[in-house]
Design an enzyme around this catalytic site. Structure first.
Site, PDB file in Angstrom:
ATOM      1  N   LYS A 280       0.834  -1.199   0.000  1.00  0.00           N
ATOM      2  CA  LYS A 280       0.000   0.000   0.000  1.00  0.00           C
ATOM      3  C   LYS A 280       0.876   1.259   0.000  1.00  0.00           C
ATOM      4  O   LYS A 280       1.997   1.212   0.490  1.00  0.00           O
ATOM      5  CB  LYS A 280      -0.853   0.046   1.278  1.00  0.00           C
ATOM      6  CG  LYS A 280      -2.001  -0.922   1.314  1.00  0.00           C
ATOM      7  CD  LYS A 280      -2.825  -0.723   2.586  1.00  0.00           C
ATOM      8  CE  LYS A 280      -4.004  -1.676   2.637  1.00  0.00           C
ATOM      9  NZ  LYS A 280      -5.011  -1.430   1.589  1.00  0.00           N
ATOM     10  N   ARG A 354     -10.556 -11.260   1.845  1.00  0.00           N
ATOM     11  CA  ARG A 354     -11.461 -12.279   1.287  1.00  0.00           C
ATOM     12  C   ARG A 354     -10.839 -13.660   1.362  1.00  0.00           C
ATOM     13  O   ARG A 354     -11.543 -14.668   1.443  1.00  0.00           O
ATOM     14  CB  ARG A 354     -11.852 -11.874  -0.143  1.00  0.00           C
ATOM     15  CG  ARG A 354     -10.719 -11.808  -1.100  1.00  0.00           C
ATOM     16  CD  ARG A 354     -11.068 -11.005  -2.352  1.00  0.00           C
ATOM     17  NE  ARG A 354     -11.063  -9.569  -2.119  1.00  0.00           N
ATOM     18  CZ  ARG A 354     -11.361  -8.653  -3.038  1.00  0.00           C
ATOM     19  NH1 ARG A 354     -11.705  -9.017  -4.257  1.00  0.00           N
ATOM     20  NH2 ARG A 354     -11.331  -7.377  -2.752  1.00  0.00           N
TER      21      ARG A 354
HETATM   22  N1  BES Z   1      -8.181  -3.492   4.229  1.00  0.00           N
HETATM   23  C1  BES Z   1      -8.303  -3.088   2.879  1.00  0.00           C
HETATM   24  C2  BES Z   1      -9.568  -2.279   2.597  1.00  0.00           C
HETATM   25  C3  BES Z   1      -9.673  -0.954   3.278  1.00  0.00           C
HETATM   26  C4  BES Z   1      -9.180   0.183   2.674  1.00  0.00           C
HETATM   27  C5  BES Z   1     -10.316  -0.831   4.487  1.00  0.00           C
HETATM   28  C6  BES Z   1      -9.299   1.413   3.287  1.00  0.00           C
HETATM   29  C7  BES Z   1     -10.436   0.390   5.105  1.00  0.00           C
HETATM   30  C8  BES Z   1      -9.925   1.509   4.508  1.00  0.00           C
HETATM   31  C9  BES Z   1      -8.334  -4.305   1.962  1.00  0.00           C
HETATM   32  O1  BES Z   1      -7.598  -5.399   2.404  1.00  0.00           O
HETATM   33  C10 BES Z   1      -7.775  -3.886   0.644  1.00  0.00           C
HETATM   34  O2  BES Z   1      -6.663  -3.471   0.628  1.00  0.00           O
HETATM   35  N2  BES Z   1      -8.576  -3.975  -0.401  1.00  0.00           N
HETATM   36  C11 BES Z   1      -8.154  -3.588  -1.686  1.00  0.00           C
HETATM   37  C12 BES Z   1      -8.722  -4.574  -2.663  1.00  0.00           C
HETATM   38  C13 BES Z   1      -8.202  -4.404  -4.075  1.00  0.00           C
HETATM   39  C14 BES Z   1      -6.734  -4.747  -4.127  1.00  0.00           C
HETATM   40  C15 BES Z   1      -8.997  -5.299  -4.989  1.00  0.00           C
HETATM   41  C16 BES Z   1      -8.692  -2.188  -1.964  1.00  0.00           C
HETATM   42  O3  BES Z   1      -9.807  -1.892  -1.545  1.00  0.00           O
HETATM   43  O4  BES Z   1      -7.968  -1.393  -2.542  1.00  0.00           O
HETATM   44 ZN    ZN Z   2      -5.548  -5.306   1.827  1.00  0.00          ZN
END
Ligand code: BES
Ligand code: ZN
Ligand code: ZN
Length: 499
Positions: A280, A354
């Protein structure tokens, strides 16, 4: 902070601060009329000067004349009498308490349930005010040094004033219930606010174990060896980049008849989500300590179910892992074999929630639950769709979804449904495995749910994406900044509706 019920005429209560409610355009109710007179017209003056109108959450501080038992009076606007709801009462009480934080008071008395209209029953009023006071009084202060901590303190006791002595024991009963519920919300918030350096999967498990021992729940922890033996391949894949070993937390509440199928609650427990090899951006990555908020809500709900003796069987499952990049981490393109036997192509290691939920859902299916609700901070796309105002709900059973939405309206934790048509399954088809873990940019929250759906076939199931509601950067009337504890009051309200 503790709420105690006292019976007295509000204006005779001796206290550092007396909280009273005022309706919009209703400033002439008998109590306020009397008060206005005793204060030589201060309230009317404030209204005329447009300092106060009784609008929801508006505040007016009054300094009583010598001889009055309250040192100060805090008037809080309740909005119009006909529009009063439990949510508005929660907000008004919360606003008052947040205002009083750090004001060096020795005592607070609250007579907010005094002058209110008939649209809400007594129980609803007491519950809402208690929740508003306690939830707003929350503060994550375990890492503050003594002197700094002292700056934001509130008195240990708030006296809830009821005018009629006949109401006292009834009020005490509802205050007790609401207090237990708020203790569970507090635990959930504490778990979410805990920083990543101390928040390992093992730490989360020990917190669940301690809570379970104290509240009378059964708690079983699956350690890494057991997860390997039982082939939790998707969960282990996410965990393999971290030095900290993963675990599966299983909590059971036996409040129903023996043999009654349990309601299953599953919560995402990523104690820190760096994204893994699909790292990230560093901006706001600190917030990813909250990526176990779904798991924390399950732990809190199980606690509440035990403390409130809910007459229902429940199983709560939290897959706990840390998502880290390292030489042992999974790579984009890796294929994992999940507990269900289905293979998953991991195209983005940041879509890890997931994966761990897939195995937890498969595990819980083995307990033949009557229905499953999962909670997860699953997608950033959910924040794009709904902001921080609502939790997304999706699932395969419209009655279950409707019941959850209703529970959300009642408790003030609102849900909004997104569709889960089969058409979306196209987006998560893989060439080389049974499914892939991302579905592209369009409908990110939905394709995440479509992925989960593959692991719950044949069971009634709803998924709650709490990415936007589990953490707030700006406080709300009864929710300080940080972990909100979302999900606990929602699920308890929902579970009560099932009994
Ligand atoms: N934990 C994150 C989602 C999230 C983002 C929660 C911001 C709270 C605040 C999750 O694991 C994630 O990173 N999801 C990705 C999925 C994508 C790679 C398909 C996302 O939402 O960017
Ligand atoms: Zn994530
Ligand atoms: Zn995540």
């Amino acid at each position: 902070m503790e709420i105690k019920v006292r019976h007295a005429k509000p204006l005779t209560v001796k206290t550092d601060c007396l909280i009273l409610g005022a309706y919009e355009k209703g400033l002439q109710g008998p109590l306020l009329k009397q008060l206005n007179q005793q204060l030589s017209g201060q309230i009317n003056d404030a209204v005329r000067a447009k300092e106060f109108s009784g609008k929801l959450n508006e505040l007016l501080v009054l300094r009583p004349a010598a001889g009055m038992p309250a040192k100060r009076i805090l008037l809080i606007g309740l909005g119009s009498r006909s529009a009063l709801t439990a949510e508005r009462l929660r907000q008004a009480s919360g606003t008052a308490i947040q205002y009083l934080k750090g004001k060096r008071l020795n005592g607070i008395a609250c007579a907010l349930t005094f002058e209110i209209g008939s649209s809400l029953d007594f129980k609803g009023q007491i519950q809402a005010v208690t929740e508003g006071l306690l939830l707003a009084g929350y503060r994550f202060d375990r890492y503050l040094s003594e002197t700094i901590r002292a700056e934001g303190v509130l008195p240990n006791v708030v006296n809830l004033v009821v005018a009629n002595p006949k109401d006292r024991s009834e009020a005490e009963k509802h205050v007790k219930q609401a207090t237990l519920l708020c203790q569970a919300v507090k635990l959930t918030r504490d778990l979410v606010n805990e920083p990543g350096n101390s928040k390992s999967p093992a730490w989360l498990a020990s917190q669940a174990e301690t809570m379970a021992a104290e509240s009378g729940l059964k708690c079983t922890i699956f350690d890494q060896a057991r997860l390997l033996e039982e082939k939790f391949g998707a969960l282990l894949g996410v965990a393999q980049g971290s030095e900290r070993e993963p675990c599966l937390i299983v909590l059971e509440h036996h409040g129903g008849s023996e043999g009654d199928p349990p309601v299953a609650l599953v919560g995402k427990g990523v104690v820190f989500d760096t994204g893994g090899i699909s790292l990230k951006p560093s901006e706001k990555m600190d917030q990813m300590k909250m990526d176990m908020a779904g798991g924390a809500a399950v732990i809190g709900t199980m606690m509440a179910a035990a403390l409130l003796n809910l007459p229902i069987n429940l199983i709560g499952v939290v897959p706990a892992v840390e998502n880290m990049p390292s030489g042992t981490a999974i790579r984009p393109g890796d294929i994992l074999t999940s507990l269900s036997g289905q293979t998953v192509e991991v195209l983005n290691t940041d879509a890890e929630g997931r994966l761990i939920l897939a195995d937890a859902l498969t595990y819980v299916k083995g307990h033949n639950p009557r229905l499953i609700v999962d909670l997860a901070t699953l997608t950033g796309a959910c924040i794009i769709a709904l902001g921080h105002q609502a939790t997304a709900v999706l699932g395969n059973d419209q009655k279950l979804i409707r019941d959850l939405i209703t529970a959300g309206e009642v408790c003030g934790e609102r849900l909004w449904q997104l569709p889960l048509w089969e058409d979306y399954d196209e987006q998560i088809k893989s060439e080389v495995a049974d499914v892939k873990n991302i579905g592209g940019r369009p409908a990110g929250t939905i394709t995440a749910a479509a992925f989960l759906k593959k692991f719950v076939s044949g069971l009634r199931w709803a998924h709650l994406d709490i990415a936007g509601t589990a953490w707030l950067e700006d406080r709300r009337p009864y929710i300080p900044k940080g972990g909100t504890g979302v999900g606990v009051r929602l699920l308890v309200t929902f579970l009560k509706s099932l009994t």
